[in-house]
Scaffold this motif. Structure first.
Motif, short mmCIF file in Angstrom:
data_model
loop_
_atom_site.label_atom_id
_atom_site.label_comp_id
_atom_site.label_asym_id
_atom_site.label_seq_id
_atom_site.Cartn_x
_atom_site.Cartn_y
_atom_site.Cartn_z
N ASP A 1 0.83 -1.21 0.00
CA ASP A 1 0.00 0.00 0.00
C ASP A 1 0.86 1.25 0.00
N LYS A 2 2.04 1.16 0.67
CA LYS A 2 2.90 2.34 0.80
C LYS A 2 3.50 2.76 -0.53
N THR A 3 3.71 1.82 -1.43
CA THR A 3 4.33 2.14 -2.71
C THR A 3 3.26 2.16 -3.81
N CYS A 4 2.94 0.99 -4.34
CA CYS A 4 1.99 0.92 -5.46
C CYS A 4 0.61 1.45 -5.10
N GLY A 5 0.11 1.14 -3.89
CA GLY A 5 -1.21 1.60 -3.49
C GLY A 5 -1.29 3.12 -3.53
N ASN A 6 -0.29 3.78 -2.92
CA ASN A 6 -0.25 5.24 -2.89
C ASN A 6 -0.11 5.83 -4.29
N LEU A 7 0.79 5.25 -5.07
CA LEU A 7 1.05 5.75 -6.42
C LEU A 7 -0.24 5.78 -7.24
N ILE A 8 -1.00 4.69 -7.19
CA ILE A 8 -2.22 4.59 -8.00
C ILE A 8 -3.28 5.54 -7.44
N LYS A 9 -3.34 5.65 -6.11
CA LYS A 9 -4.32 6.56 -5.49
C LYS A 9 -4.06 8.00 -5.94
N VAL A 10 -2.78 8.40 -5.90
CA VAL A 10 -2.40 9.77 -6.30
C VAL A 10 -2.70 9.98 -7.78
N ARG A 11 -2.39 8.98 -8.60
CA ARG A 11 -2.65 9.08 -10.03
C ARG A 11 -4.15 9.28 -10.30
N ARG A 12 -4.97 8.50 -9.62
CA ARG A 12 -6.42 8.59 -9.83
C ARG A 12 -6.96 9.94 -9.36
N PHE A 13 -6.39 10.42 -8.25
CA PHE A 13 -6.80 11.72 -7.70
C PHE A 13 -6.50 12.83 -8.69
N ARG A 14 -5.27 12.77 -9.26
CA ARG A 14 -4.87 13.80 -10.23
C ARG A 14 -5.73 13.72 -11.49
N ALA A 15 -6.06 12.52 -11.91
CA ALA A 15 -6.88 12.35 -13.11
C ALA A 15 -8.26 12.96 -12.87
N ARG A 16 -8.78 12.77 -11.66
CA ARG A 16 -10.10 13.33 -11.33
C ARG A 16 -10.03 14.85 -11.31
N GLN A 17 -8.93 15.38 -10.74
CA GLN A 17 -8.76 16.84 -10.67
C GLN A 17 -8.71 17.46 -12.06
N LYS A 18 -8.00 16.79 -12.96
CA LYS A 18 -7.85 17.26 -14.33
C LYS A 18 -9.21 17.33 -15.02
N ARG A 19 -9.97 16.27 -14.82
CA ARG A 19 -11.31 16.23 -15.45
C ARG A 19 -12.20 17.32 -14.88
#
Ligand SMILES: [Zn+2]
Length: 178
Positions: free
Chosen positions: A158-176
């Motif tokens: 969760d600390k590596t891949c979990g966080n990375l994907i969470k941040v990516r999804r958050f940024r994608a939502r912000q962009k939209r």
């Protein structure tokens, strides 16, 4: 959680941070020796048959992909696993505490391969194939055994891949949203 066979499978390493960098750790000097020591296996004399190890790895990967998708390994995959185990016979022994153990009957690379194959066979025999996961970070693809009670682990860490994907999804939502 790593098992002997998932640990072996993850010798095919992908950079989870992205960029497509991969490493075949079977070819990294010293990796196989460290792997064997970590799992308490003897290091056979003579050079490893890298071709045979890679063939076994791709067999295990095919089975892991089937299991992680909620399926079961095909009969020809089981037959191939049986052939690897048959080439490295074991001896049954009773210990001082009256525990029954299976020990490799020799110390060749065929025995090592059989031990790795038997580790996957044991996962199946215990009825725990449904716990096999492939990390949901598409750059990572780490294979692991989900030993959590509710069986909902989606990332290797969760600390590596979990966080990375969470941040990516958050940024994608912000962009939209903007
Ligand atoms: Zn991962």
């Amino acid at each position: 959680m790593d098992l002997l066979w998932t640990s072996f499978l993850n010798s095919e390493w992908h950079d989870w941070r992205g960029g497509g960098h991969t490493e075949d750790r079977l070819e990294t000097p010293g990796w196989v020796e460290r792997f064997l020591a970590h799992w308490g296996l003897p290091c056979p004399a003579g050079p490893a048959d890298l071709g045979a190890l890679k063939e076994l790895r791709s067999l295990l990967r095919g089975m892991a992909v089937a299991l992680a998708a909620g399926g079961t390994p095909a009969s020809d995959q089981l037959a191939a696993l049986n052939a690897v185990m048959a080439a490295g016979p074991v001896i049954r022994q009773i210990g001082a505490e009256h525990q029954l153990t299976l020990r490799p009957a020799g110390a060749t690379w065929a025995h090592i391969e059989a031990e790795i194959a038997a580790s996957l066979a044991q996962t199946l025999a215990e009825g725990e194939g449904a716990r096999v996961r492939i990390c949901e970070n598409p750059d990572c693809l780490w294979v692991f055994y989900d030993d959590t009670r509710n069986r909902t682990k989606r990332f290797c860490e969760d600390k590596t891949c979990g966080n990375l994907i969470k941040v990516r999804r958050f940024r994608a939502r912000q962009k939209r949203g903007s």
